[in-house]
Design a protein around this motif. Structure first.
Motif, PDB file in Angstrom:
ATOM      1  N   GLN A  83      -9.655 -13.588  -7.229  1.00 30.74           N
ATOM      2  CA  GLN A  83     -10.383 -14.840  -7.398  1.00 30.74           C
ATOM      3  C   GLN A  83     -11.180 -15.184  -6.138  1.00 30.74           C
ATOM      4  OE1 GLN A  83     -10.387 -16.653 -10.398  1.00 30.74           O
ATOM      5  NE2 GLN A  83      -9.363 -14.769 -11.016  1.00 30.74           N
ATOM      6  N   GLN A  84     -10.727 -14.671  -4.993  1.00 30.94           N
ATOM      7  CA  GLN A  84     -11.379 -14.983  -3.718  1.00 30.94           C
ATOM      8  C   GLN A  84     -12.443 -13.944  -3.343  1.00 30.94           C
ATOM      9  OE1 GLN A  84     -10.075 -17.858  -2.556  1.00 30.94           O
ATOM     10  NE2 GLN A  84      -8.584 -17.705  -4.226  1.00 30.94           N
ATOM     11  N   ARG A  85     -12.126 -12.663  -3.557  1.00 28.88           N
ATOM     12  CA  ARG A  85     -13.009 -11.586  -3.083  1.00 28.88           C
ATOM     13  C   ARG A  85     -12.549 -10.280  -3.716  1.00 28.88           C
ATOM     14  NH1 ARG A  85     -10.504  -8.658   1.504  1.00 28.88           N
ATOM     15  NH2 ARG A  85      -8.340  -9.329   1.529  1.00 28.88           N
ATOM     16  N   PRO A  86     -13.422  -9.245  -3.698  1.00 32.77           N
ATOM     17  CA  PRO A  86     -12.983  -7.948  -4.214  1.00 32.77           C
ATOM     18  C   PRO A  86     -11.899  -7.342  -3.308  1.00 32.77           C
ATOM     19  CG  PRO A  86     -15.386  -8.058  -4.090  1.00 32.77           C
ATOM     20  CD  PRO A  86     -14.842  -9.244  -3.319  1.00 32.77           C
ATOM     21  N   VAL A  87     -10.813  -6.902  -3.897  1.00 32.22           N
ATOM     22  CA  VAL A  87      -9.743  -6.195  -3.178  1.00 32.22           C
ATOM     23  C   VAL A  87      -9.465  -4.937  -4.000  1.00 32.22           C
ATOM     24  CG1 VAL A  87      -7.292  -6.271  -2.545  1.00 32.22           C
ATOM     25  CG2 VAL A  87      -8.708  -8.309  -2.241  1.00 32.22           C
ATOM     26  N   ALA A  88      -9.533  -3.779  -3.356  1.00 33.19           N
ATOM     27  CA  ALA A  88      -9.327  -2.530  -4.107  1.00 33.19           C
ATOM     28  C   ALA A  88      -7.852  -2.373  -4.452  1.00 33.19           C
ATOM     29  CB  ALA A  88      -9.809  -1.346  -3.275  1.00 33.19           C
ATOM     30  N   GLY A  89      -7.557  -2.068  -5.704  1.00 37.99           N
ATOM     31  CA  GLY A  89      -6.178  -1.819  -6.125  1.00 37.99           C
ATOM     32  C   GLY A  89      -5.972  -0.325  -6.308  1.00 37.99           C
ATOM     33  N   ILE A  90      -4.893   0.185  -5.780  1.00 33.56           N
ATOM     34  CA  ILE A  90      -4.647   1.628  -5.895  1.00 33.56           C
ATOM     35  C   ILE A  90      -3.192   1.879  -6.275  1.00 33.56           C
ATOM     36  CG2 ILE A  90      -6.389   2.297  -4.176  1.00 33.56           C
ATOM     37  CD1 ILE A  90      -3.390   2.908  -2.682  1.00 33.56           C
ATOM     38  N   CYS A  91      -2.912   3.122  -6.693  1.00 29.56           N
ATOM     39  CA  CYS A  91      -1.518   3.516  -6.868  1.00 29.56           C
ATOM     40  C   CYS A  91      -1.140   4.510  -5.777  1.00 29.56           C
ATOM     41  CB  CYS A  91      -1.229   4.057  -8.253  1.00 29.56           C
ATOM     42  SG  CYS A  91      -2.164   5.492  -8.765  1.00 29.56           S
ATOM     43  N   ALA A  92       0.117   4.471  -5.403  1.00 30.59           N
ATOM     44  CA  ALA A  92       0.604   5.260  -4.279  1.00 30.59           C
ATOM     45  C   ALA A  92       1.914   5.940  -4.646  1.00 30.59           C
ATOM     46  CB  ALA A  92       0.829   4.356  -3.072  1.00 30.59           C
ATOM     47  N   ALA A  93       2.106   7.126  -4.079  1.00 33.39           N
ATOM     48  CA  ALA A  93       3.344   7.863  -4.349  1.00 33.39           C
ATOM     49  C   ALA A  93       4.465   7.405  -3.415  1.00 33.39           C
ATOM     50  CB  ALA A  93       3.094   9.357  -4.173  1.00 33.39           C
ATOM     51  N   ASP A  94       4.152   7.285  -2.133  1.00 34.43           N
ATOM     52  CA  ASP A  94       5.159   7.002  -1.107  1.00 34.43           C
ATOM     53  C   ASP A  94       6.267   8.055  -1.151  1.00 34.43           C
ATOM     54  OD1 ASP A  94       6.250   5.768   1.049  1.00 34.43           O
ATOM     55  OD2 ASP A  94       6.624   3.830   0.078  1.00 34.43           O
ATOM     56  N   THR A  95       5.829   9.307  -1.213  1.00 35.55           N
ATOM     57  CA  THR A  95       6.771  10.427  -1.321  1.00 35.55           C
ATOM     58  C   THR A  95       7.398  10.745   0.030  1.00 35.55           C
ATOM     59  OG1 THR A  95       5.303  11.354  -2.962  1.00 35.55           O
ATOM     60  CG2 THR A  95       6.983  12.824  -2.067  1.00 35.55           C
ATOM     61  N   HIS A  96       8.703  10.857   0.032  1.00 38.25           N
ATOM     62  CA  HIS A  96       9.419  11.317   1.228  1.00 38.25           C
ATOM     63  C   HIS A  96      10.098  12.658   0.971  1.00 38.25           C
ATOM     64  CE1 HIS A  96       9.085   6.965   1.843  1.00 38.25           C
ATOM     65  NE2 HIS A  96       9.209   7.205   3.135  1.00 38.25           N
ATOM     66  N   ALA A  97      10.370  12.943  -0.314  1.00 43.81           N
ATOM     67  CA  ALA A  97      11.142  14.129  -0.701  1.00 43.81           C
ATOM     68  C   ALA A  97      12.440  14.181   0.099  1.00 43.81           C
ATOM     69  CB  ALA A  97      10.318  15.408  -0.510  1.00 43.81           C
ATOM     70  N   ARG A  98      13.068  13.043   0.205  1.00 44.29           N
ATOM     71  CA  ARG A  98      14.308  12.991   0.985  1.00 44.29           C
ATOM     72  C   ARG A  98      15.124  11.753   0.631  1.00 44.29           C
ATOM     73  NH1 ARG A  98      13.931  12.907   7.422  1.00 44.29           N
ATOM     74  NH2 ARG A  98      14.932  14.923   7.325  1.00 44.29           N
ATOM     75  N   ILE A  99      16.388  11.976   0.345  1.00 47.49           N
ATOM     76  CA  ILE A  99      17.346  10.871   0.276  1.00 47.49           C
ATOM     77  C   ILE A  99      18.454  11.216   1.249  1.00 47.49           C
ATOM     78  CG2 ILE A  99      19.158   9.838  -1.172  1.00 47.49           C
ATOM     79  CD1 ILE A  99      17.235   9.636  -3.410  1.00 47.49           C
ATOM     80  N   ARG A 100      18.752  10.288   2.134  1.00 54.19           N
ATOM     81  CA  ARG A 100      19.786  10.551   3.126  1.00 54.19           C
ATOM     82  C   ARG A 100      21.164  10.390   2.494  1.00 54.19           C
ATOM     83  NH1 ARG A 100      17.161  10.650   8.141  1.00 54.19           N
ATOM     84  NH2 ARG A 100      15.136   9.603   8.033  1.00 54.19           N
ATOM     85  N   LEU A 101      21.979  11.434   2.584  1.00 57.23           N
ATOM     86  CA  LEU A 101      23.308  11.404   1.977  1.00 57.23           C
ATOM     87  C   LEU A 101      24.379  11.019   2.988  1.00 57.23           C
ATOM     88  CD1 LEU A 101      23.035  14.716  -0.095  1.00 57.23           C
ATOM     89  CD2 LEU A 101      22.684  12.402  -0.908  1.00 57.23           C
TER      90      LEU A 101
END
Ligand SMILES: [Zn+2]
Ligand SMILES: [Zn+2]
Length: 376
Positions: free
Chosen positions: A199-217
């Protein structure tokens, strides 16, 4: 029940994601971590996964550390690396894409100072996972940023209940693509905030993976979950280039040209592991003029909105929004209907979950940046 889920994993066949056919549509993944911060793979491993997944660009964004010149030079001409950083601030995280190699991040946590420093370096600045349960963005008083993540895979899977997580975990061993599709949720908070900002100005919207390929066990042990190859299939940004990009060959568009298109909202997101969204089209036409995502078009008293979806997908649900308000919702493959006035028009498109344990739930498949129809 476990046997049923495993059988389903073997029986449900999701489409194979091939190379983009139209060179003007560059399909890539934004927000990937490597060993330079808390990811599990090297740049070479990430690039191998990107090639296997037929990407046409990738944006690597490690925490608070820029890539080096020699790391970026690893990229082939038709799969450029966008050099990025995920900047940590006291107000949350943001991505700085197109940051110069070896950029030295100022030693402060102040979000305004860091946003300004990234702007001075010429970066495209995107608020990362603004509604993440642990690290949300909290400084909504600033407008010194260019885009925001609407979808973040790492924040989205956390919205699922225990049973969906268990379902996905069981599926992962036999069908990792279906497992990650199961975890898809519509990021309602992000869409609502985006509409408010638009409503205020153009803001680009994107999708992101945020891939780490890691879960700490714990005990220094890691599990490479979800792996780079399945993760880079899920949320892919489709960047729409002009025919003169890449010196007349858009397949050779540079990282800088792709960042520029992203910054101007010339892109849409496809959750391509559900079905490749390549060729999806969203336009507003008025007289001889026509505009796609990110374009501005003057209102001349009449215009039509035109949407077409790839024909191989199952019947989609298409929602159209004008200035943040839903104006139409229809199960159809194509739309060609008049609009009634100026405004920012965007769309969200849904497909049903495949397989029995998906319960045919409508699942976000595509969302586009708005076309701006402006009053004279
Ligand atoms: Zn983050
Ligand atoms: Zn991250």
């Amino acid at each position: 029940m476990v046997a049923g889920i495993l059988l389903e994993g073997l029986l449900v066949k999701l489409p194979i994601i091939s190379k983009a056919e139209n060179a003007k549509e560059r399909i890539g993944v934004i927000h990937v971590h490597t060993k330079a911060s808390d990811g599990s793979g090297t740049v070479a491993e990430v690039m191998a996964a990107a090639e296997k997944d037929n990407l046409s660009f990738i944006a690597i964004t490690d925490h608070n550390v820029a890539m080096t010149e020699s790391e970026i030079a690893e990229d082939p001409p038709d799969l450029p690396i966008i050099s990025g950083v995920e900047v940590g601030t006291s107000a949350g995280h943001f991505l700085a894409l197109g940051i110069p190699p070896s950029w030295v991040q100022p030693k402060t946590k102040d979000d305004r100072d860091l946003l300004a420093a990234a702007r001075a370096a010429g970066a495209f600045r995107i608020l990362a996972h603004p509604f993440h349960p642990h690290t949300p963005w909290t400084d909504w008083k600033t407008s010194d940023f260019d885009g925001m993540e609407i979808w973040n895979e790492d924040a989205t899977w956390r919205q699922n209940n225990f049973f969906t997580l268990l379902d996905a975990l069981l599926l992962y061993g036999v069908n990792d693509q279906l497992a990650l599709v199961r975890l898809a949720r519509t990021p309602e908070d992000n869409f609502a905030k985006w509409d408010e900002l638009l409503q205020q100005r153009p803001v680009a919207g994107i999708c992101a993976a945020d891939t780490h390929a890691r879960i700490r066990l714990g005990f220094g042990r890691d599990w490479r979950f979800p792996g780079y190859v399945p993760s880079l299939k899920v949320a892919r940004e489709h960047v729409l280039l002009r025919p003169d990009a890449g010196g007349g060959n858009p397949a050779l568009a540079s990282a800088a040209e792709i960042v520029d298109a992203l910054r101007n909202g010339h892109s849409y997101c496809g959750l391509d592991s559900l079905y490749p969204a390549d060729g999806f089209s969203f336009h507003v036409s008025s007289g001889n003029a026509s505009g796609g995502p990110g374009d501005f078009l003057p209102w001349t008293g009449a215009a039509r909105i035109q949407i077409s979806t790839p024909s191989g997908a199952s019947l989609p649900l298409i929602k159209i929004f004008r200035d943040g308000h839903e104006i139409s919702e229809e199960q159809t493959r194509t739309i060609d209907e008049p609009i009634t006035g100026p405004g920012g028009y965007r769309t969200e498109v849904f497909l049903r979950q495949p397989g029995l344990t998906g319960w045919r739930r409508w699942t976000l498949w595509v969302f586009t940046n708005p076309v701006y129809v402006t009053a004279q």
